[in-house]
Design an enzyme around this catalytic site. Structure first.
Site, PDB file in Angstrom:
ATOM      1  N   CYS A  27       0.823  -1.206   0.000  1.00 46.02           N
ATOM      2  CA  CYS A  27       0.000   0.000   0.000  1.00 46.02           C
ATOM      3  C   CYS A  27       0.863   1.264   0.000  1.00 46.02           C
ATOM      4  CB  CYS A  27      -0.932   0.020   1.204  1.00 46.02           C
ATOM      5  SG  CYS A  27      -2.018   1.469   1.224  1.00 46.02           S
ATOM      6  N   ASP A 283      -4.555  10.467  -7.486  1.00 45.23           N
ATOM      7  CA  ASP A 283      -4.373   9.806  -6.190  1.00 45.23           C
ATOM      8  C   ASP A 283      -2.966   9.243  -6.020  1.00 45.23           C
ATOM      9  OD1 ASP A 283      -5.092   7.868  -8.146  1.00 45.23           O
ATOM     10  OD2 ASP A 283      -5.673   6.451  -6.593  1.00 45.23           O
ATOM     11  N   CYS A 336       1.043   4.570 -17.314  1.00 48.78           N
ATOM     12  CA  CYS A 336       0.846   5.503 -16.198  1.00 48.78           C
ATOM     13  C   CYS A 336       2.128   6.238 -15.822  1.00 48.78           C
ATOM     14  CB  CYS A 336       0.311   4.742 -14.977  1.00 48.78           C
ATOM     15  SG  CYS A 336      -0.074   5.796 -13.565  1.00 48.78           S
TER      16      CYS A 336
END
Length: 406
Positions: A27, A283, A336
């Site tokens: 994460c 984000d 990305c």
């Protein structure tokens, strides 16, 4: 500059900020708590929630979408989202409104299922696969695996007719099991799948990517195998499962706008709203440099179309000469931006350049064939429309699509 104006169509919202009830190894968002030190517990206030929704409904067009994400958005409690529905109705102007909830699934129960089904929300469920894959990195704060709890709630949602997408964070381990992953989701009833390659900087050695990150070669092999499995499940020339990457690629092949920002020429088509109302470019870039303002002080549409957001979006197109000469450029546009940043060894060359070359070399002829069929279907339907009939040829071809999400 009117041609560069971006309509406010969707927002990604972090109502509980970086707070989460899990402690997943890969994460990247938990550490964002360092940006919000005014409190250890982060929750969006009623005032910010109302102003955010008011702005989206009043500044948005005929179709708007809210993507509720985290951290873990279910920490807000179901009442928060019931209020969101009330506010969407209060400030709506006859629009079509989509809501999506991206969740780890731990706190979901039948009350949540009834709510999600009643209002037709799409759930993006973080389920990395069978237990040996999921439990490798998706652990709770006590270090225990979470697979059984998430899988049970996936079944519960499906039993209650909730629309669910499987979100699989693809790691150095899970990338080795394309067949097992694909069959696992199919057998569970999760026929909408999204595979998200993980790339993070190694916290112990900032000069390289973290060891759990996916390598370009491994990701290329994975995409090729998943594509073959996806194609093998076609019936009567149409897909029976949905893999988001392939749907996005298909848009490019038929000349339609690509829905996935990673494959656009420039990014920045939406903004991120944190729990305290701060607005950021993406984000993956919630950091002071890319803070655009705050909903309590600034207009969302103005922040979306600000010079700062344009600069952020244009950065994606800064690619090396090799990319600009590549025959696949218009199909991937380098992927990305964050994958270049999180892999410091070569932060100009796209991390998955090799992956995309492997994939398009493998799939191009079949994608072209599918595109030709789609164009012929479009032509046939145009003739049908001219005689008074109509139906959506694109949806007939690709099957059930995704409801609005990030």
């Amino acid at each position: 500059m009117a041609q560069n104006f971006k309509p406010l169509q969707s927002v990604l919202i972090k109502p509980a900020g970086p707070d989460c009830n899990l402690n997943c190894t890969y994460c990247f968002y938990l550490k964002k708590a360092e940006l919000f030190t005014e409190s250890r517990r982060h929750r969006m206030s009623p005032e910010i929630q109302e102003e955010l929704i008011r702005q989206v409904m009043q500044q948005g067009g005929q179709s708007v979408s809210f993507a509720w994400q985290g951290g873990e958005p279910t920490l807000m409690g179901i009442e928060f989202y019931e209020k969101a529905i009330e506010l969407e109705k209060k400030y709506g102007r006859g629009q079509t409104v989509g809501n999506g909830l991206q969740t780890n699934g731990i706190l979901l129960d039948k009350n949540w299922a009834r709510f999600l089904r009643k209002y037709d929300w799409l759930v993006g469920l973080s389920l990395d696969g069978p237990s040996h894959i999921h439990n490798r990195y998706r652990i709770d704060q006590g270090g225990q695996g979470t697979h059984s709890r998430v899988e049970d709630n996936a079944r519960m949602l499906l039993d209650n007719d909730v629309a669910v997408n499987a979100l699989c964070c693809l790691t150095d381990y899970s990338v080795q099991f394309p067949d097992e992953l694909y069959q696992y989701y199919k057998n569970l009833g999760l026929t909408w799948m999204q595979f998200i390659p993980v790339v993070e900087t190694d916290p112990d050695d900032p000069s390289r990517a973290a060891p759990y990150s996916v390598t370009a070669e491994a990701y290329g092999h994975f995409l090729n195998r998943i594509f073959d499995l996806w194609m093998a499940d076609f019936k009567n020339g149409e897909p029976t499962t949905s893999v988001r990457h392939f749907e996005s690629v298909f848009h490019a092949y038929v000349g339609m706008p690509v829905p996935e920002c990673t494959m656009m020429k420039e990014c920045g088509p939406y903004v991120i709203v944190e729990h305290n109302g701060n607005v950021y470019s993406c984000d993956f870039f919630v950091e002071p440099k890319w803070k655009l303002g705050n909903v309590m002080n600034n207009r969302l549409s103005a922040m979306l179309n600000s010079k700062q957001q344009h600069t952020f979006g244009a950065f994606k197109a800064v690619l090396p000469g090799e990319c600009r000469k590549c025959p696949w450029l218009t199909k991937c546009y380098g992927g990305c931006t964050k994958d270049r940043i999180k892999d410091p060894q070569d932060n100009r060359k796209p991390r998955f350049c090799q992956s995309y070359k492997m994939f398009f070399s493998h799939a191009d002829s079949r994608l072209r064939s599918l595109a030709d069929k789609w164009h012929q279907t479009q032509k046939d339907q145009e003739e049908f429309r001219n005689t008074g009939g109509f139906y959506n040829a694109f949806q007939d071809f690709v099957g059930p699509g995704h409801k609005p999400e990030n």
